[in-house]
Design an enzyme around this catalytic site. Structure first.
Site, mmCIF file in Angstrom:
data_model
loop_
_atom_site.group_PDB
_atom_site.id
_atom_site.type_symbol
_atom_site.label_atom_id
_atom_site.label_comp_id
_atom_site.label_asym_id
_atom_site.label_seq_id
_atom_site.Cartn_x
_atom_site.Cartn_y
_atom_site.Cartn_z
ATOM 1 N N HIS A 172 0.821 -1.223 0.000
ATOM 2 C CA HIS A 172 0.000 0.000 0.000
ATOM 3 C C HIS A 172 0.855 1.274 0.000
ATOM 4 C CE1 HIS A 172 0.649 0.033 4.399
ATOM 5 N NE2 HIS A 172 0.263 1.288 4.389
ATOM 6 N N LYS A 195 0.565 5.570 -1.747
ATOM 7 C CA LYS A 195 0.488 6.792 -0.938
ATOM 8 C C LYS A 195 0.703 7.990 -1.855
ATOM 9 C CE LYS A 195 1.911 5.152 3.600
ATOM 10 N NZ LYS A 195 0.724 5.508 4.383
ATOM 11 N N HIS A 218 7.905 -1.959 2.423
ATOM 12 C CA HIS A 218 7.603 -0.525 2.243
ATOM 13 C C HIS A 218 8.886 0.311 2.102
ATOM 14 C CE1 HIS A 218 3.754 -1.911 3.372
ATOM 15 N NE2 HIS A 218 3.798 -1.691 4.668
ATOM 16 N N LYS A 260 8.190 0.986 16.113
ATOM 17 C CA LYS A 260 6.907 1.251 16.789
ATOM 18 C C LYS A 260 7.127 1.897 18.149
ATOM 19 C CE LYS A 260 4.256 -2.067 14.296
ATOM 20 N NZ LYS A 260 3.460 -1.187 13.447
HETATM 21 C C1 BG6 Z 1 1.820 -2.413 7.549
HETATM 22 C C2 BG6 Z 1 2.473 -3.057 8.740
HETATM 23 O O1 BG6 Z 1 2.191 -3.061 6.370
HETATM 24 O O2 BG6 Z 1 2.258 -1.054 7.478
HETATM 25 C C3 BG6 Z 1 2.131 -2.302 10.020
HETATM 26 O O3 BG6 Z 1 2.049 -4.411 8.852
HETATM 27 C C4 BG6 Z 1 2.535 -0.849 9.871
HETATM 28 O O4 BG6 Z 1 2.780 -2.860 11.146
HETATM 29 C C5 BG6 Z 1 1.903 -0.275 8.612
HETATM 30 O O5 BG6 Z 1 2.070 -0.156 11.005
HETATM 31 C C6 BG6 Z 1 2.383 1.142 8.365
HETATM 32 O O6 BG6 Z 1 1.596 1.702 7.353
HETATM 33 P P1 BG6 Z 1 1.233 3.237 7.354
HETATM 34 O O7 BG6 Z 1 0.457 3.443 6.092
HETATM 35 O O8 BG6 Z 1 0.419 3.486 8.593
HETATM 36 O O9 BG6 Z 1 2.534 3.966 7.392
#
Ligand code: BG6
Length: 480
Positions: A190, A194, A252, A342
């Site tokens: 995802h 963004k 990511h 985190k």
């Molecule tokens: C997800 C992870 O893929 O991405 C999560 O499993 C993480 O642990 C999240 O918090 C972060 O996504 P975003 O869009 O909130 O930065």
């Protein structure tokens, strides 16, 4: 908004794992968003497939609960009621062939009602251990076969994690590509959807400001960081075997790295964009054992081990910092620092590109490093900042740093996940693979992360601890 002609073709989405967490948190709200925008095909159905004992009306009540809880705003009841009509339910087990036969009957019935062979989209909103069984059953039951070459395409959406290492990823990919054509497979990350990250290619390649300097001759380092405020909370059982680096670093972060360092794709062709991202990821310098000790850092927040689902004495990291390098003439020697985790206090997610001190510099002698920074930030706000130096007004030659600032939008304008998932689901319906991950990218990413994850598993790098909701650990890892 009306659906464009490429989208406005009768379509059925089958959500395998229709009552699971992913559907509840992301997919159902994203579809509701698309529905409100009028972006879905006029003829559209969502069939939930799961082992839960439910009928259509119970499934619709479940969906209603999800959107009411999620929306946090007043929605006209008639909008919800008409949205709910899109939903059907099919009870079944992922490993039971008969369940797929029943599913086919439900789908065929819908096609008969519409008098057309509709497009079929299979969304695997399930834990990765079910992937292979589902791929095989979709193929064996012929559910994944289009009606003909020109009618009723079938596509598959798969979520990360794509395996747990290169070996498992290769084995998933092998089966996937044996049973399905490349054009049928949509792998979600995802982050690619963004807004601010999509903007990187525009910022770099639709301007002539920086691209000539976007290389090792001018750039000192690149930092990519996503400091999250949330912790692991209720996801202990999922998170503990994975850890921060595999959860977000392996996917990511490396996607962000590819966007910021890839070559000019010279075209909007999705295949070319995917291949250009993959090409730079393949150039990641695979770290040797001695480099891993020098270039990586990991830590866990106090209290993590008490979370439900986390193993007692777990050594899983909730914070990482990794210094990576690219083996290309353009980027050789430029450190690319990946940092995430985190419970790190206020969220901060950004890419910082630091330019070298100009040489020679027409700046006051003995003054600070005249570096320029380009900051592409997507949390707490979507914004671009450009740091530069200017002469202070007055008789003396003195300089001070300043910032050019562009705010893409106010944070309120964006609901986390919904926009990304809505974009990805719509792109999949349209058949646009640009923002999806290719098999080559997946392999290249694991190739880089495997030795690090392996060394950490063997405790070759010490595990530090940090006080949650602080940024203390960032100081402690400053040497990376
Ligand atoms: C997800 C992870 O893929 O991405 C999560 O499993 C993480 O642990 C999240 O918090 C972060 O996504 P975003 O869009 O909130 O930065």
């Amino acid at each position: 908004m009306t659906p464009d002609p490429y989208t406005n073709i009768p379509t059925i989405l089958v959500a395998l794992g229709g009552t699971g967490d992913l559907m509840r948190r992301k997919v159902i709200p994203a579809f509701f968003y698309l529905y409100k925008q009028g972006a879905l095909p006029d003829k559209f159905k969502i069939v939930g497939f799961s082992r839960r004992d439910m009928d259509d009306s119970q499934f619709r009540s479940y969906v209603k609960e999800v959107i009411t809880a999620h929306a946090g705003e007043l929605i006209f009841p008639e909008v919800i009621e008409s949205f709910l009509k899109l939903f059907k339910f099919q009870q079944g087990e992922f490993n039971d062939r008969d369940s797929y036969r029943e599913l086919k009957k439900t789908i065929d019935e819908c096609d008969r009602e519409w008098g057309i062979c509709s497009n079929k989209l299979f969304y695997l909103a399930v834990a990765p251990e079910f992937y292979k069984t589902i791929f095989q059953n979709l193929s064996d039951s012929k559910l994944s076969e289009p009606c003909s070459k020109h009618e009723g395409w079938t596509r598959l959406i798969i979520e990360k994690p794509f395996g747990v290492d290169l070996k498992t990823a290769k084995s998933i990919e092998k089966l996937l590509t044996k049973l399905f054509k490349r054009r049928q497979i949509y792998r979600i990350d995802h982050y690619l959807a963004k807004e601010m990250l999509q903007n990187i290619l525009t910022f770099r390649f639709a301007n002539n400001l920086f691209e000539q300097q976007w290389n090792r001759q001018f750039i000192e380092k690149i930092q990519i960081r996503a400091l999250e405020s949330l912790g692991v909370e209720k996801r202990g059982a999922f998170y503990d075997p994975v850890g921060a680096f595999m959860d977000v670093g392996q996917n990511h972060f490396l996607q962000m790295l590819s966007l910021v360092t890839m070559e000019h794709p010279k075209s909007f062709d999705p295949k070319i964009i995917q291949a250009t991202r993959a090409a730079i990821l393949k150039k990641l310098q695979v770290p040797k054992k001695k480099d891993i000790q020098k270039n990586t850092f990991r830590a866990q927040y106090d209290g993590y081990r008490a979370i439900e689902g986390v193993k007692r004495g777990s050594n899983t990291e909730t914070y990482f910092k990794v210094r990576a390098y690219l083996n290309t003439p353009k980027w050789k020697g430029v450190p690319i620092i990946l940092e995430g985790g985190k419970r790190l206090g206020d969220p901060l997610k950004e890419i910082i590109v630091t330019f070298k001190h100009p040489k020679p510099c027409l700046c006051p002698p003995d003054q600070a490093h005249h570096k320029n920074e380009v900051i592409i930030r997507f949390e707490p706000k979507d914004e671009i900042l450009i740091e530069f130096w200017s002469k202070k007004p007055g008789f003396a030659l003195d300089t001070a740093p300043h910032t050019f600032h562009y705010l893409l939008r106010e944070p309120k304008a964006h609901i986390p996940y919904i926009e990304e998932y809505a974009k990805l689901l719509l792109d999949c319906i349209k058949g646009d693979q640009t923002l999806f991950v290719s098999t080559d990218e997946i392999k290249a990413m694991w190739h880089f992360t495997d030795p690090i994850l392996d060394a950490w598993k063997k405790d070759a790098v010490p595990l530090h601890t940090y006080k949650p909701d602080t940024k203390d650990i960032i100081e402690k890892s400053a040497h990376i």
